[in-house]
Design an enzyme around this catalytic site. Structure first.
Site, PDB file in Angstrom:
ATOM      1  CD  GLU A  12      -2.488  -1.142   2.759  1.00  0.00           C
ATOM      2  OE1 GLU A  12      -2.611  -1.990   2.362  1.00  0.00           O
ATOM      3  OE2 GLU A  12      -2.499  -0.209   3.465  1.00  0.00           O
TER       4      GLU A  12
ATOM      5  CG  ASP B  38     -11.389  -8.438   1.774  1.00  0.00           C
ATOM      6  OD1 ASP B  38     -10.380  -7.678   2.053  1.00  0.00           O
ATOM      7  OD2 ASP B  38     -12.271  -8.337   3.088  1.00  0.00           O
TER       8      ASP B  38
ATOM      9  CG  MET C 183      -7.388  -6.078  11.100  1.00  0.00           C
ATOM     10  SD  MET C 183      -6.443  -7.024  10.384  1.00  0.00           S
ATOM     11  CE  MET C 183      -5.874  -7.980  12.247  1.00  0.00           C
ATOM     12  CD  GLU C 184      -3.988  -2.284  10.673  1.00  0.00           C
ATOM     13  OE1 GLU C 184      -4.743  -1.624   9.580  1.00  0.00           O
ATOM     14  OE2 GLU C 184      -3.951  -3.491  10.407  1.00  0.00           O
TER      15      GLU C 184
ATOM     16  N   GLY D 144     -12.283  -4.083   4.255  1.00  0.00           N
ATOM     17  CA  GLY D 144     -13.075  -5.850   4.151  1.00  0.00           C
ATOM     18  C   GLY D 144     -14.729  -4.548   4.191  1.00  0.00           C
TER      19      GLY D 144
HETATM   20  N1  SAH Z   1      -1.135 -10.333   3.918  1.00  0.00           N
HETATM   21  C1  SAH Z   1      -0.902  -9.806   5.038  1.00  0.00           C
HETATM   22  C2  SAH Z   1      -2.102  -9.583   5.546  1.00  0.00           C
HETATM   23  C3  SAH Z   1      -2.916  -8.622   5.487  1.00  0.00           C
HETATM   24  S1  SAH Z   1      -4.158  -8.754   7.281  1.00  0.00           S
HETATM   25  C4  SAH Z   1       0.445 -10.242   5.226  1.00  0.00           C
HETATM   26  O1  SAH Z   1       0.941 -11.021   4.984  1.00  0.00           O
HETATM   27  O2  SAH Z   1       1.042  -9.155   5.333  1.00  0.00           O
HETATM   28  C5  SAH Z   1      -5.259  -7.585   6.699  1.00  0.00           C
HETATM   29  C6  SAH Z   1      -4.782  -6.292   6.528  1.00  0.00           C
HETATM   30  O3  SAH Z   1      -6.068  -5.434   5.535  1.00  0.00           O
HETATM   31  C7  SAH Z   1      -4.994  -5.438   7.764  1.00  0.00           C
HETATM   32  O4  SAH Z   1      -4.271  -4.292   7.851  1.00  0.00           O
HETATM   33  C8  SAH Z   1      -6.241  -4.598   7.941  1.00  0.00           C
HETATM   34  O5  SAH Z   1      -6.628  -3.302   7.809  1.00  0.00           O
HETATM   35  C9  SAH Z   1      -7.416  -4.347   6.417  1.00  0.00           C
HETATM   36  N2  SAH Z   1      -7.705  -5.783   6.158  1.00  0.00           N
HETATM   37  C10 SAH Z   1      -8.529  -5.842   4.805  1.00  0.00           C
HETATM   38  N3  SAH Z   1      -9.952  -6.567   4.504  1.00  0.00           N
HETATM   39  C11 SAH Z   1      -9.893  -7.149   6.085  1.00  0.00           C
HETATM   40  C12 SAH Z   1     -11.045  -8.510   6.630  1.00  0.00           C
HETATM   41  N4  SAH Z   1     -12.216  -9.274   5.907  1.00  0.00           N
HETATM   42  N5  SAH Z   1     -11.086  -8.422   7.576  1.00  0.00           N
HETATM   43  C13 SAH Z   1     -10.064  -7.841   8.737  1.00  0.00           C
HETATM   44  N6  SAH Z   1      -9.139  -6.451   7.898  1.00  0.00           N
HETATM   45  C14 SAH Z   1      -8.574  -6.773   6.424  1.00  0.00           C
END
Ligand code: SAH
Length: 243
Positions: A13, A210, A186-187, A79
């Site tokens: 990002e 998503d 998540m933040e 999401g």
């Molecule tokens: N694949 C990444 C982990 C991503 S965690 C890695 O391996 O590093 C998901 C990130 O996208 C988080 O920062 C969160 O803020 C956001 N996010 C996107 N879709 C989400 C969902 N369905 N639920 C929770 N967080 C989501």
């Protein structure tokens, strides 16, 4: 001139913003890299929040205490939870709630103890600028006409929501508590709370990667690589012009 912190959760990002950064200067602090420089003439610090609320709070505190930023803007992915909040849409946050915080029955569900509130609102003026930047950014990307820019509450928690049932129950529990969330991530709530504590403006925009359902992990990975960085670049470019 006020220094603006631009937070992203993931390196993918942040990539587009790093490419645009003028006079970049990297500082490593608290196990993180902070990039100071200028974007379209504005002093900025780019940083990765890292994933989850605690990590995001650490990064935010460092931005305020060590880098003396005067405002924080978050760009990232989320999401979609609300009806009609589709992959590729954008949501500018009006405020945040922690969907996984529950100190009931001592406090009402979702309330952050000792603050007397569950929601942390984003700064009105900065959010209005981010909304304008979002509209201009979307227009500049020549996206399909059905791409929408939403404005409303976001829910944060330490969980990647990746099931249709889970998303549904999360949404209805929040609604039961009086919170109608458009998106989940998540933040954001952690950054909002830190900004509240320090009295500095905060605004956030998330592109929907998503629908927090059973295909969330697949949609998410594809989206982050191909689209998120472009969106962040376009919106931040427009925001810098407005500050
Ligand atoms: N694949 C990444 C982990 C991503 S965690 C890695 O391996 O590093 C998901 C990130 O996208 C988080 O920062 C969160 O803020 C956001 N996010 C996107 N879709 C989400 C969902 N369905 N639920 C929770 N967080 C989501």
């Amino acid at each position: 001139m006020t220094t603006t912190a631009i937070l992203s959760a993931l390196a993918e990002e942040q990539q587009g913003l790093l490419e645009l950064l003028q006079q970049p200067q990297k500082t490593s602090h608290a196990g993180r890299d902070f990039w100071q420089g200028r974007l379209h003439g504005q002093p900025v610090v780019l940083a990765l929040s890292r994933i989850g609320k605690v990590a995001a709070a650490t990064t935010s505190v460092a931005l305020v205490e060590r880098f003396k930023v005067g405002r924080i803007v978050f760009t990232g992915v989320a999401g979609g939870l609300g009806d009609g909040v589709c992959v590729g849409d954008m949501v500018v946050a009006s405020g945040f709630v922690q969907h996984d915080l529950d100190v009931s029955p001592l406090f009402p569900r979702y309330e952050v103890p000792l603050y007397g509130q569950a929601r942390f609102d984003c700064d009105k003026a900065l959010t209005a600028q981010l909304l304008r930047a979002g509209r201009a950014g979307l227009a500049s990307l020549a996206l399909p006409a059905k791409t929408l820019l939403h404005h409303g509450l976001m829910a944060s928690g330490d969980r990647f929501v990746s099931g249709a049932d889970e998303a549904r129950s999360l949404r209805s529990a929040l609604r039961h508590g009086g919170h109608e969330a458009l998106a989940v991530e998540m933040e954001g709530a952690a950054v909002a709370q830190v900004c509240f504590d320090y009295g500095i403006p905060f605004a956030a925009v998330r592109t929907i990667s998503d629908r927090a359902d059973d295909t969330a992990h697949v949609d998410f990975s594809v989206f982050v690589k191909d689209v998120a960085s472009l969106y962040a670049q376009a919106i931040i470019r427009e925001l810098m012009k407005l500050l």
